[in-house]
Design a protein around this motif. Structure first.
Motif, PDB file in Angstrom:
ATOM      1  N   TYR A   1      50.898 -62.872 -81.795  1.00 40.25           N
ATOM      2  CA  TYR A   1      51.732 -62.123 -80.859  1.00 40.25           C
ATOM      3  C   TYR A   1      52.114 -60.780 -81.473  1.00 40.25           C
ATOM      4  O   TYR A   1      51.943 -60.536 -82.673  1.00 40.25           O
TER       5      TYR A   1
ATOM      6  N   GLN B   1      59.801 -56.958 -75.432  1.00 39.74           N
ATOM      7  CA  GLN B   1      59.220 -58.217 -74.971  1.00 39.74           C
ATOM      8  C   GLN B   1      58.128 -58.631 -75.945  1.00 39.74           C
ATOM      9  O   GLN B   1      57.592 -57.817 -76.694  1.00 39.74           O
TER      10      GLN B   1
ATOM     11  N   ILE C   1      56.320 -73.975 -70.893  1.00 35.93           N
ATOM     12  CA  ILE C   1      57.338 -73.002 -71.289  1.00 35.93           C
ATOM     13  C   ILE C   1      58.322 -72.784 -70.143  1.00 35.93           C
ATOM     14  O   ILE C   1      59.538 -72.711 -70.351  1.00 35.93           O
TER      15      ILE C   1
ATOM     16  N   LEU D   1      65.430 -67.536 -73.985  1.00 38.20           N
ATOM     17  CA  LEU D   1      64.236 -67.050 -73.301  1.00 38.20           C
ATOM     18  C   LEU D   1      64.532 -66.946 -71.815  1.00 38.20           C
ATOM     19  O   LEU D   1      64.945 -67.920 -71.187  1.00 38.20           O
TER      20      LEU D   1
ATOM     21  N   VAL E   1      58.810 -66.148 -68.521  1.00 36.03           N
ATOM     22  CA  VAL E   1      57.445 -66.109 -69.042  1.00 36.03           C
ATOM     23  C   VAL E   1      56.526 -65.787 -67.870  1.00 36.03           C
ATOM     24  O   VAL E   1      56.722 -66.277 -66.762  1.00 36.03           O
TER      25      VAL E   1
ATOM     26  N   LEU F   1      56.650 -62.897 -72.906  1.00 33.82           N
ATOM     27  CA  LEU F   1      57.894 -63.645 -73.082  1.00 33.82           C
ATOM     28  C   LEU F   1      59.047 -62.652 -73.050  1.00 33.82           C
ATOM     29  O   LEU F   1      59.091 -61.719 -73.865  1.00 33.82           O
ATOM     30  N   GLU F   2      59.962 -62.835 -72.099  1.00 33.51           N
ATOM     31  CA  GLU F   2      61.108 -61.941 -71.988  1.00 33.51           C
ATOM     32  C   GLU F   2      62.345 -62.623 -72.553  1.00 33.51           C
ATOM     33  O   GLU F   2      62.703 -63.719 -72.119  1.00 33.51           O
TER      34      GLU F   2
ATOM     35  N   MET G   1      60.068 -71.126 -79.940  1.00 35.64           N
ATOM     36  CA  MET G   1      58.875 -71.364 -79.135  1.00 35.64           C
ATOM     37  C   MET G   1      57.906 -72.286 -79.876  1.00 35.64           C
ATOM     38  O   MET G   1      57.273 -73.161 -79.267  1.00 35.64           O
TER      39      MET G   1
END
Length: 767
Positions: A253, A264, A283, A295, A298, A310-311, A326
C-alpha cells in the motif's frame, strides 16, 4: 432315481472374501490412485496428470505460442477423449487456471476471452473461449520428440502419452502446486525462475550444498500478485529445510496525500489467492460491526491494476496504526502454509526440502540430456549411413544410372553390387569409413535413399554439400560420445541450458522480474481506540427495550425524546466519543462498547444486543461510562456480592466477560461505584443492614460472600457511603433525607438487619 441332488456348481467369478479385507483392498487402490494420478505433483516437472495431459494435447493440436488459437471446448474435449477420462468441466477448470496470471506465476496457457478475474468470477463457458500454449509451456515440452522421456499407453490403449515432461526449468517451485489426497496434502508457493536457475547451478557446482546456502539464491516465494513477505528469515529457512512451514504475506500500500491534512490509503497489491470482492465485503462488514472504528469507508477503484481505497475516520489517525488493525481484522495479511509433499520419480510421496526438490529436477534434466543425446546419435548414424550411400552413388554415377535404367530389380542390384574402393578416386575430403554392412556393399537404407534421390541433386555442388554435412555430423557425433562418457560435460551442458532458460524467462521476460518483496513485520503497538478518535460531546440514550443511540452534544437530560411504541427511556447520560461504556447484564457478565461505535441520534438507534452478544433472556442491569482505577460493588438477587476493580471487568470481545457467577433463578442485580467506607443493604423484607466495606473481599470473579441474611425473599438494593456524611435516600415526597446515626441498623456482614427507618422509599431502593 436318486433323491440326492447334486451340489450347485461353483461360479469362478463369484468368490467370497472377508468384508474387512475387501474394503481395505479397494480403499487402498482408491487412495493410491488419488495420490499418484490426481492430487500430488511430480517433483520432476511439477505437474499433475491433468495438467500434463492438457499441455500434451495442445501440442498435438499444434497450438504453438506464435500460432493460432483453438476453442477451449475442442482442447478439453481432446484431453477427455484421448488421455483424461474425467469430466470436461474439471479439465476446463484446470486449463483455465493455467491461463490465470493472478493464480499462476508463469502461465502455461495463453487464453483469449474471459478466463476469470481476481474478484473470483468464473471463466466463461469453454465454447466462448480460446487458448494456445505460452513460450513457458513450450519450454516444458522441448525434447519430447527426441525420446527425452518415457511414454505409456493411454487409458484405452489406443494412444500413448508422456509419463513426465522434459521441463527446462523447475516448474514445481516456479508455479507451485496445491492438492488434497487421501491422508496427505500438498501446498507449494510459486517462486522466481531466475532465482531457481541460480540455485540449480549452485547445486550442480556444489552437490553437498547446505539448505541454508540455497536461500542466498531463493530467498522466498515470488507470488504472482506481489505483496510483501514479513516472515522472519529463520522461519523461512526452517520451512525450506523441513518442507513444512508458512509465510506471512501482506498487501502493498501507499499513503496518498489529498491536501489540507487529508489522506487515504491506496492498496496496490493484495495477498496471493485472496479474492478482491470477498476481501472488500469482509472489510465493509468490519466497518459496519465497528471492529475497525477508525476506518470510515472502503471502495474499489480497480481497473487493470489493483486500486483499493481505505478512508480513515479522522485525519489524526496514524496510517500504520490503521493498517495494523486491517492486518488483524482482514485478509490484507494472510499466512500461506508450505507443505512440500511431492512424488519422487512419479511414484513415492515424500515431504521434501527445497534442496531435495531441486536435486530431483537436475537429476531429471541429466537423464533427459542423456536420452536426447543417445537419440541424436541414432539419428546421426542413420543420416551418415544415407550420406555414405549418396557419396558412393556420386562417385559411381554412371554405374548407378546403368543399374536403375536396365535392371529389373534395381534395389537388389544396388545392394549386390561390389562397389569396392572405387570412390577413392574422389577428392581428399572423402576420407571416411563406410558404415555399409559389408566391404563395398550398400545397405537397404542406402539403396532406398539412392532410388529416392532427385535428379536435380546430381550436381557437383550437391556432392560437396554432402561431404561437408558428413564431416559436420561426424564431428557432432564425436562430441555426443564425449558428452555421454563424461559426467562433468553433462553437468556443464545442463548449466548452460539453465543459464539460457534464465535469460529467456528472467527479468527481460514479461513479468519475469521479482514481484514479492521482503520486509520486517514492524508490529504496531496497541494504541487505545480513544487516542485515535476525535473527542466530541455526546448524550447516550438507551431505552427500556435496549435500543441505544448517541445524540450529538450534551443535551438537557430532562428533554423529552422519541422512542418506539411501547418503549421508554432507561439510561440517559452525558459522555464523549472517546469513552468506553460498560454494560452489566443480569447473567453477571460485563460487556464493553465504544461510544464512537454508537449509532447516531437521528433515528431510534440500534438494539444493544446486536452490538454485543447479549442473550435475549438477559436484562440490562446497568449502563455507565468506564472510569479506570475505580472499584465496583456487584451483588446478586440472592444477596451475595463482592468488590471488583473496574479495570478487571473490561471485555475485549463481543461475548463479554463473566464476573459475577449466578446460577438457577438467581440473577445479577446490583452494580454500583464504590464511594466511601460503609455498605448498606436492604432486602425485599424492608430490613436494612449497615456494615464496613472492609468486610467485603476484593475479587476478579466469583459468587462472592453473603451480604445480608434473609428467611424469605432476597436482596432489593445495596450501596456504599461515607460514614462521616451518613446514608441518604429519597423519601416518598422526593426530598433527600440523610441519616448519620446508623447504630440501630449497624451489624456484621450477613446479619438479618432491622426494619427500615420511617420515610424509607416503598420500592426498597436507596436512589
Amino acid at each position: 432315481m436318486s433323491d440326492v441332488t447334486d451340489p450347485p456348481s461353483m461360479d469362478p467369478h463369484n468368490l467370497s472374501e472377508p468384508l474387512r479385507r475387501a474394503l481395505g483392498d479397494r480403499y487402498l487402490t482408491y487412495a493410491l490412485s488419488t495420490i499418484m494420478h490426481r492430487a500430488l505433483p511430480d517433483a520432476r516437472d511439477g505437474l499433475k496428470p491433468v495438467h500434463r495431459r492438457i499441455l500434451y494435447a495442445m501440442r498435438e493440436l499444434r497450438l504453438a505460442s506464435n500460432g493460432g488459437f483453438r476453442k477451449s471446448a475442442k482442447i478439453s474435449g481432446d484431453v477427455m477423449g484421448n488421455y483424461h477420462p474425467h469430466g470436461d468441466a474439471a479439465i476446463y477448470d484446470a486449463m483455465a487456471r493455467l491461463a490465470q496470471d493472478f493464480n499462476v506465476r508463469y502461465p502455461l496457457v495463453d487464453g483469449q476471452g474471459n478466463f476469470g478475474n481476481i474478484d473470483g468470477d468464473n471463466p466463461a463457458a469453454s465454447r466462448y473461449t480460446e487458448a494456445r500454449m505460452t513460450a513457458v509451456a513450450e519450454a516444458m515440452l522441448e525434447g519430447l520428440t527426441e525420446n527425452a522421456v518415457d511414454f505409456r499407453e493411454n487409458y484405452d490403449g489406443t494412444l500413448t502419452e508422456p509419463v513426465v515432461l522434459p521441463a527446462q526449468f523447475p516448474n514445481l517451485l516456479a508455479n507451485g502446486s496445491s492438492g488434497i489426497a487421501v491422508g496427505m496434502a500438498t501446498n507449494i508457493p510459486p517462486h522466481n525462475i531466475s532465482e531457481l536457475c541460480d540455485a540449480c547451478i549452485h547445486l550442480i557446482k556444489t552437490p553437498d550444498a547446505r539448505d541454508d546456502t540455497l536461500l542466498n539464491y531463493v530467498p522466498g516465494p515470488d507470488f504472482p500478485t506481489g505483496g510483501i513477505i514479513v516472515e522472519p528469515p529463520e522461519n523461512i529457512a526452517t520451512a525450506y529445510r523441513t518442507g513444512k512451514g508458512g509465510f506471512r504475506l501482506r498487501c502493498r500500500y501507499e499513503v496518498e496525500d489529498l491536501g489540507r491534512g487529508q489522506w487515504q490509503i491506496v492498496i496496490t497489491e493484495i495477498p496471493y489467492q485472496v479474492q478482491k470482492s470477498k476481501l472488500i465485503e469482509k472489510i465493509a462488514e468490519a466497518i459496519q460491526t465497528k471492529k475497525i472504528p477508525i476506518l470510515a469507508d472502503v471502495r474499489d477503484e480497480s481497473a487493470d491494476d489493483i486500486r483499493m481505497i481505505l478512508e480513515p475516520r479522522s485525519k489524526n489517525v496514524d496510517p500504520e496504526v490503521l493498517m495494523g488493525m486491517m492486518y488483524r481484522h482482514s485478509d490484507l495479511e494472510v499466512r500461506f502454509s508450505l507443505n512440500m509433499n511431492v512424488l519422487i520419480n512419479g511414484v513415492t510421496p515424500k515431504v521434501c526440502s527445497m534442496k531435495e526438490v531441486l536435486r530431483a529436477f537436475v537429476d531429471h534434466r541429466r537423464e533427459v540430456l542423456q536420452r536426447r543425446s543417445v537419440h541424436r546419435m541414432e539419428k546421426i548414424d542413420h543420416r551418415l549411413e544415407v550420406l555414405e550411400g549418396f557419396i558412393v552413388a556420386f562417385l559411381n554415377l554412371d554405374r548407378v544410372i546403368d543399374i536403375i535404367r536396365y535392371d529389373d530389380d534395381p534395389k537388389a542390384a544396388l545392394m549386390r553390387e561390389d562397389w569396392g574402393k572405387t570412390h577413392v578416386r574422389a577428392m581428399d575430403e572423402a576420407d571416411y569409413v563406410s558404415p555399409a554392412p559389408g566391404e563395398g556393399e550398400l545397405s537397404e537404407v542406402q539403396a532406398d535413399a539412392i532410388l529416392n534421390m532427385r535428379l536435380r541433386s546430381l550436381r557437383r555442388l550437391e556432392e560437396l554439400e554432402l561431404l561437408r554435412e558428413q564431416s559436420a555430423l561426424m564431428e557432432e557425433r564425436a562430441g555426443l560420445e564425449d558428452l555421454l562418457e563424461s559426467e562433468d560435460l553433462q553437468w556443464t551442458s545442463i548449466t548452460e541450458q539453465l543459464r539460457a532458460t534464465k535469460k529467456q524467462f528472467g527479468k527481460d521476460y514479461a513479468g519475469g522480474a521479482r514481484r514479492t518483496t521482503f520486509a520486517e513485520a514492524g508490529e504496531v503497538e496497541e494504541v487505545p481506540i480513544e487516542a485515535m478518535i476525535d473527542r466530541e460531546p455526546i448524550t447516550v440514550v438507551c431505552s427500556e427495550m435496549g435500543w441505544i443511540r448517541a445524540m450529538t452534544g450534551h443535551i438537557d437530560l430532562a428533554r423529552e425524546l422519541k422512542f418506539k411504541d411501547g418503549d421508554g427511556p432507561r439510561f440517559i447520560f452525558h459522555a464523549e466519543t472517546t469513552d468506553r461504556l460498560l454494560v452489566f447484564g443480569s447473567n453477571g457478565r460485563f460487556y464493553t462498547v465504544s461510544a464512537s461505535a454508537l449509532p447516531g441520534g437521528r433515528g431510534m438507534g440500534e438494539p444493544l444486543r446486536l452490538m454485543v452478544d447479549l442473550p435475549n433472556e438477559v436484562q440490562i442491569v446497568r449502563l455507565f461510562i468506564h472510569r479506570p482505577d475505580r472499584k465496583l460493588l456487584v451483588a446478586s438477587s440472592a444477596g451475595d456480592g463482592f468488590i471488583v476493580p473496574e479495570n478487571d471487568v473490561v471485555a475485549q470481545t463481543r461475548s463479554g466477560k463473566q464476573v459475577l457467577n449466578v446460577r438457577g433463578d438467581v440473577t445479577a442485580l446490583i452494580c454500583h461505584e464504590v464511594d466511601g467506607d460503609m455498605v448498606a443493604t436492604v432486602g425485599e423484607n424492608r430490613k436494612v443492614l449497615v456494615f464496613g466495606l472492609d468486610e467485603l473481599p476484593e475479587m476478579g470473579r466469583g459468587k462472592g460472600v453473603r451480604l445480608q441474611k434473609y428467611k424469605d425473599g432476597g436482596l432489593s438494593d445495596a450501596t456504599t457511603f461515607d460514614s462521616a456524611q451518613g446514608l441518604s435516600w429519597l423519601d416518598p415526597a422526593g426530598r433527600t433525607r440523610t441519616e448519620t446515626d446508623l447504630t440501630e441498623w449497624s451489624g456484621k456482614r450477613a446479619s438479618a438487619g432491622r426494619m427500615a427507618p420511617r420515610g424509607f422509599p416503598r420500592d426498597n431502593t436507596f436512589t
